[in-house]
Design a protein around this motif. Sequence first.
Motif, PDB file in Angstrom:
ATOM      1  N   THR A  80     -39.265 -31.286 -70.392  1.00 25.28           N
ATOM      2  CA  THR A  80     -40.494 -31.955 -69.948  1.00 25.28           C
ATOM      3  C   THR A  80     -40.363 -32.518 -68.544  1.00 25.28           C
ATOM      4  O   THR A  80     -41.355 -32.890 -67.932  1.00 25.28           O
ATOM      5  CB  THR A  80     -40.883 -33.091 -70.908  1.00 25.28           C
ATOM      6  OG1 THR A  80     -39.805 -34.032 -70.995  1.00 25.28           O
ATOM      7  CG2 THR A  80     -41.192 -32.555 -72.298  1.00 25.28           C
ATOM      8  N   GLY A  81     -39.160 -32.576 -68.015  1.00 29.04           N
ATOM      9  CA  GLY A  81     -38.962 -33.087 -66.669  1.00 29.04           C
ATOM     10  C   GLY A  81     -38.909 -34.597 -66.624  1.00 29.04           C
ATOM     11  O   GLY A  81     -38.717 -35.271 -67.638  1.00 29.04           O
ATOM     12  N   HIS A  82     -39.120 -35.143 -65.433  1.00 27.82           N
ATOM     13  CA  HIS A  82     -39.028 -36.587 -65.206  1.00 27.82           C
ATOM     14  C   HIS A  82     -40.372 -37.128 -64.741  1.00 27.82           C
ATOM     15  O   HIS A  82     -41.075 -36.490 -63.957  1.00 27.82           O
ATOM     16  CB  HIS A  82     -37.961 -36.901 -64.150  1.00 27.82           C
ATOM     17  CG  HIS A  82     -36.616 -36.330 -64.474  1.00 27.82           C
ATOM     18  ND1 HIS A  82     -35.697 -36.981 -65.259  1.00 27.82           N
ATOM     19  CD2 HIS A  82     -36.028 -35.153 -64.127  1.00 27.82           C
ATOM     20  CE1 HIS A  82     -34.604 -36.246 -65.373  1.00 27.82           C
ATOM     21  NE2 HIS A  82     -34.786 -35.118 -64.690  1.00 27.82           N
ATOM     22  N   TYR A  83     -40.716 -38.300 -65.201  1.00 26.22           N
ATOM     23  CA  TYR A  83     -41.972 -38.929 -64.777  1.00 26.22           C
ATOM     24  C   TYR A  83     -41.825 -39.437 -63.349  1.00 26.22           C
ATOM     25  O   TYR A  83     -40.951 -40.252 -63.055  1.00 26.22           O
ATOM     26  CB  TYR A  83     -42.322 -40.087 -65.713  1.00 26.22           C
ATOM     27  CG  TYR A  83     -43.559 -40.839 -65.289  1.00 26.22           C
ATOM     28  CD1 TYR A  83     -44.816 -40.246 -65.351  1.00 26.22           C
ATOM     29  CD2 TYR A  83     -43.474 -42.152 -64.816  1.00 26.22           C
ATOM     30  CE1 TYR A  83     -45.949 -40.924 -64.963  1.00 26.22           C
ATOM     31  CE2 TYR A  83     -44.602 -42.846 -64.433  1.00 26.22           C
ATOM     32  CZ  TYR A  83     -45.837 -42.226 -64.508  1.00 26.22           C
ATOM     33  OH  TYR A  83     -46.960 -42.910 -64.114  1.00 26.22           O
ATOM     34  N   ARG A  98     -45.096 -27.818 -60.699  1.00 31.80           N
ATOM     35  CA  ARG A  98     -43.894 -28.204 -61.466  1.00 31.80           C
ATOM     36  C   ARG A  98     -42.762 -28.629 -60.542  1.00 31.80           C
ATOM     37  O   ARG A  98     -42.056 -29.614 -60.803  1.00 31.80           O
ATOM     38  CB  ARG A  98     -43.452 -27.032 -62.337  1.00 31.80           C
ATOM     39  CG  ARG A  98     -42.121 -27.234 -63.068  1.00 31.80           C
ATOM     40  CD  ARG A  98     -42.213 -28.364 -64.063  1.00 31.80           C
ATOM     41  NE  ARG A  98     -41.013 -28.489 -64.871  1.00 31.80           N
ATOM     42  CZ  ARG A  98     -39.915 -29.155 -64.518  1.00 31.80           C
ATOM     43  NH1 ARG A  98     -39.865 -29.761 -63.335  1.00 31.80           N
ATOM     44  NH2 ARG A  98     -38.878 -29.238 -65.323  1.00 31.80           N
ATOM     45  N   ASN A 143     -42.124 -32.404 -63.395  1.00 33.05           N
ATOM     46  CA  ASN A 143     -42.371 -32.505 -64.830  1.00 33.05           C
ATOM     47  C   ASN A 143     -43.462 -31.525 -65.224  1.00 33.05           C
ATOM     48  O   ASN A 143     -44.094 -30.904 -64.365  1.00 33.05           O
ATOM     49  CB  ASN A 143     -42.754 -33.937 -65.223  1.00 33.05           C
ATOM     50  CG  ASN A 143     -43.952 -34.451 -64.448  1.00 33.05           C
ATOM     51  OD1 ASN A 143     -45.027 -33.866 -64.497  1.00 33.05           O
ATOM     52  ND2 ASN A 143     -43.768 -35.544 -63.710  1.00 33.05           N
ATOM     53  N   TYR A 146     -33.773 -30.689 -70.246  1.00 39.12           N
ATOM     54  CA  TYR A 146     -34.855 -31.595 -69.850  1.00 39.12           C
ATOM     55  C   TYR A 146     -36.127 -30.776 -69.646  1.00 39.12           C
ATOM     56  O   TYR A 146     -36.593 -30.610 -68.516  1.00 39.12           O
ATOM     57  CB  TYR A 146     -34.493 -32.333 -68.563  1.00 39.12           C
ATOM     58  CG  TYR A 146     -33.303 -33.247 -68.679  1.00 39.12           C
ATOM     59  CD1 TYR A 146     -33.441 -34.529 -69.213  1.00 39.12           C
ATOM     60  CD2 TYR A 146     -32.049 -32.841 -68.251  1.00 39.12           C
ATOM     61  CE1 TYR A 146     -32.348 -35.378 -69.320  1.00 39.12           C
ATOM     62  CE2 TYR A 146     -30.948 -33.688 -68.351  1.00 39.12           C
ATOM     63  CZ  TYR A 146     -31.108 -34.948 -68.880  1.00 39.12           C
ATOM     64  OH  TYR A 146     -30.032 -35.777 -68.978  1.00 39.12           O
TER      65      TYR A 146
END
Length: 336
Positions: free
Chosen positions: A87-90, A212, A217, A85
Motif C-alpha cells: 500500500t506504500g507510505h502515507y 504511484r 502509495n 509494503y
Amino acid sequence: MGVFRSLGNAIVNQFRYPKPYNWGYPVFFGAAGMGISFLALKLMYSGTLPFSSTSLIGCAIITILIVMLAFVAPSVLLAEHGGLYITGHYTGVGALILSFLSGAPLYLIKASFHNLTVAAWLRAGGSVIFPAVFYQFDKVSGSTLMLELLIDTIIPAFGFSLFFLGAVWQGFSEENKRWAFIIIPLLMALFSFDFLDIAGILVIGWWLCMVRSRTENIYGPILTLIGSRLTGILIDSVVSEVDLTTIRVYSDIPGTIYYSSVPALFVAVILLAFFRKTLGEFHFTYSADIYGDDRKPEEKDGVQAESLFRGINLLFILGMIILAVFWFLLFKGMRL
C-alpha cells in the motif's frame, strides 16, 4: 527417474515465494484468479439466476468476484508472506488532493481514445467487440448512481491499485522502476479484457504509475480513478463515451465525437503536464523534508526486488497463456 524428479522439483520451486521478489511472480496468481472467476461466473450465469450478467446487479457480482479472486486475494497473500509494503507510505493530504484532481484530464483521455478507437475500428470494417464485463442501464437515480460508482470505479480502482501498483510494483527495484512504467500499463491492458479501450488503458496505466511514484502509495492512484469517473459524470454532456450497445456500424457513430474528442485530447495533455510537474515538485519537497539523504533502505520501494529479467519466468509465462486463452474466447464472442 532422476531427470524427471529434478524437473518436477524445478517446476515446484517456481511456485515458491521468490527471494528476492520479482514482478512476474504475482502475474500468474492474478491470471489464475481471473480464470477461476470467469469459469465460476460462466457456470453461475448458465443456470437460473433471476438477472443477466449485463444488468447492474449482475455486473456487481462479476466485479466483486473478479476483484477479490484476481487482485485482492493474491496481493494480500503475497504481502503477508513476503512482508511487502504494497500500500506504500502515507505522504500527506496534499498529494492525495493533487491525485484526485489529476483524474479530470485522465477522463478526457479515456473518453477521447474510446471514441476515436471505436470510430477507427468500425471504419476499418471491424465489428463491435464488447469488453468481458459491462452493464446496460438506462434510468439513473441517486441510489443507482452510487451503486454504479461502487462497481465500475471504487471496487475496481482498489483492486487494480492493490495488485498492479502494489504487488507487481514492488517487484521492480529502484533502478528498474522506469520499466514499471511500461510493463504495468501493458499488464493492465491485458487484464482489462477490453479491446476497444486498450489505447486509453495504456495511457491511464502510465499515469497511475506516475502518481504511484510521486505519492509513494496506492491511495493516490485510487483517488485518481475516482476523480476521473466523477469528472465524467459532471461533463458527460460535453465529452461523453460512445455507447457500444447502441452502435453496430460506423454510420451509427455521430460525427460530433471528433469535435469533442480531439480538442479534449489537447486539453488533457496540457493538464497532465501541469499535474506531472506539480506532483514532481511536491514529491521532491516532501522527500527532502522527511528523509533528507538518510532514507532507510527498508522504506524504499522495491528493496526486496530481484533483477528485471527474473520477472520473465515460468509463472509469468503460464499467466500469459491463461490470459491469451481468454482473449481468444473474447474475440470469439464469449459472454459470461
